[in-house]
Motif scaffolding. Structure first.
Motif, PDB file in Angstrom:
ATOM      1  N   ILE A 190       0.854  -1.187   0.000  1.00  0.00           N
ATOM      2  CA  ILE A 190       0.000   0.000   0.000  1.00  0.00           C
ATOM      3  C   ILE A 190       0.889   1.236   0.000  1.00  0.00           C
ATOM      4  CG2 ILE A 190      -1.803   1.255   1.242  1.00  0.00           C
ATOM      5  CD1 ILE A 190      -2.733  -1.476   0.263  1.00  0.00           C
ATOM      6  N   ASP A 191       0.679   2.131  -0.962  1.00  0.00           N
ATOM      7  CA  ASP A 191       1.436   3.377  -1.039  1.00  0.00           C
ATOM      8  C   ASP A 191       0.726   4.436  -0.204  1.00  0.00           C
ATOM      9  OD1 ASP A 191       2.903   5.619  -1.662  1.00  0.00           O
ATOM     10  OD2 ASP A 191       3.008   5.153  -3.804  1.00  0.00           O
ATOM     11  N   LEU A 196      -2.547   9.514   1.392  1.00  0.00           N
ATOM     12  CA  LEU A 196      -2.603  10.711   2.219  1.00  0.00           C
ATOM     13  C   LEU A 196      -2.617  12.000   1.393  1.00  0.00           C
ATOM     14  CD1 LEU A 196      -0.197   9.705   5.122  1.00  0.00           C
ATOM     15  CD2 LEU A 196      -2.689   9.764   5.140  1.00  0.00           C
ATOM     16  N   SER A 197      -2.035  11.969   0.216  1.00  0.00           N
ATOM     17  CA  SER A 197      -2.018  13.167  -0.628  1.00  0.00           C
ATOM     18  C   SER A 197      -3.351  13.381  -1.337  1.00  0.00           C
ATOM     19  CB  SER A 197      -0.899  13.074  -1.663  1.00  0.00           C
ATOM     20  OG  SER A 197      -1.229  12.133  -2.663  1.00  0.00           O
ATOM     21  N   GLY A 198      -4.204  12.346  -1.365  1.00  0.00           N
ATOM     22  CA  GLY A 198      -5.502  12.462  -2.016  1.00  0.00           C
ATOM     23  C   GLY A 198      -5.478  12.054  -3.484  1.00  0.00           C
ATOM     24  N   GLN A 213      -3.162   8.229  -9.402  1.00  0.00           N
ATOM     25  CA  GLN A 213      -2.025   7.324  -9.208  1.00  0.00           C
ATOM     26  C   GLN A 213      -2.508   6.041  -8.560  1.00  0.00           C
ATOM     27  OE1 GLN A 213       0.743   9.441  -6.743  1.00  0.00           O
ATOM     28  NE2 GLN A 213       1.701  10.450  -8.470  1.00  0.00           N
ATOM     29  N   PRO A 214      -1.888   4.921  -8.917  1.00  0.00           N
ATOM     30  CA  PRO A 214      -2.228   3.677  -8.219  1.00  0.00           C
ATOM     31  C   PRO A 214      -1.751   3.744  -6.772  1.00  0.00           C
ATOM     32  CG  PRO A 214      -0.419   3.315  -9.755  1.00  0.00           C
ATOM     33  CD  PRO A 214      -0.885   4.725  -9.951  1.00  0.00           C
ATOM     34  N   TRP A 215      -2.486   3.087  -5.882  1.00  0.00           N
ATOM     35  CA  TRP A 215      -2.134   3.136  -4.463  1.00  0.00           C
ATOM     36  C   TRP A 215      -1.905   1.755  -3.863  1.00  0.00           C
ATOM     37  CZ3 TRP A 215      -5.571   0.751  -1.147  1.00  0.00           C
ATOM     38  CH2 TRP A 215      -6.831   0.466  -1.680  1.00  0.00           C
TER      39      TRP A 215
END
Length: 50
Positions: A17-18, A23-25, A32-34
């Protein structure tokens, strides 16, 4: 008499998990993939493996 058996086959995969993207939304807009799936020889963001 015929005997049949049912087998349930399952796999466990690791998921990376990124947290910074979440957190940046950027994850909410799909920018972006998370999450990345560990395929053994690298990571993949394609949800097919989920």
């Amino acid at each position: 008499m015929v005997r049949t058996t049912s087998h349930c086959v399952g796999w466990i995969i690791q998921v990376l998990i990124d947290r910074e993207v979440i957190l940046s939304g950027a994850a909410t807009g799909g920018e972006q993939p998370w999450k990345y799936y560990d395929l053994g020889d690298g990571y993949c963001a394609y949800d097919f493996f989920a």
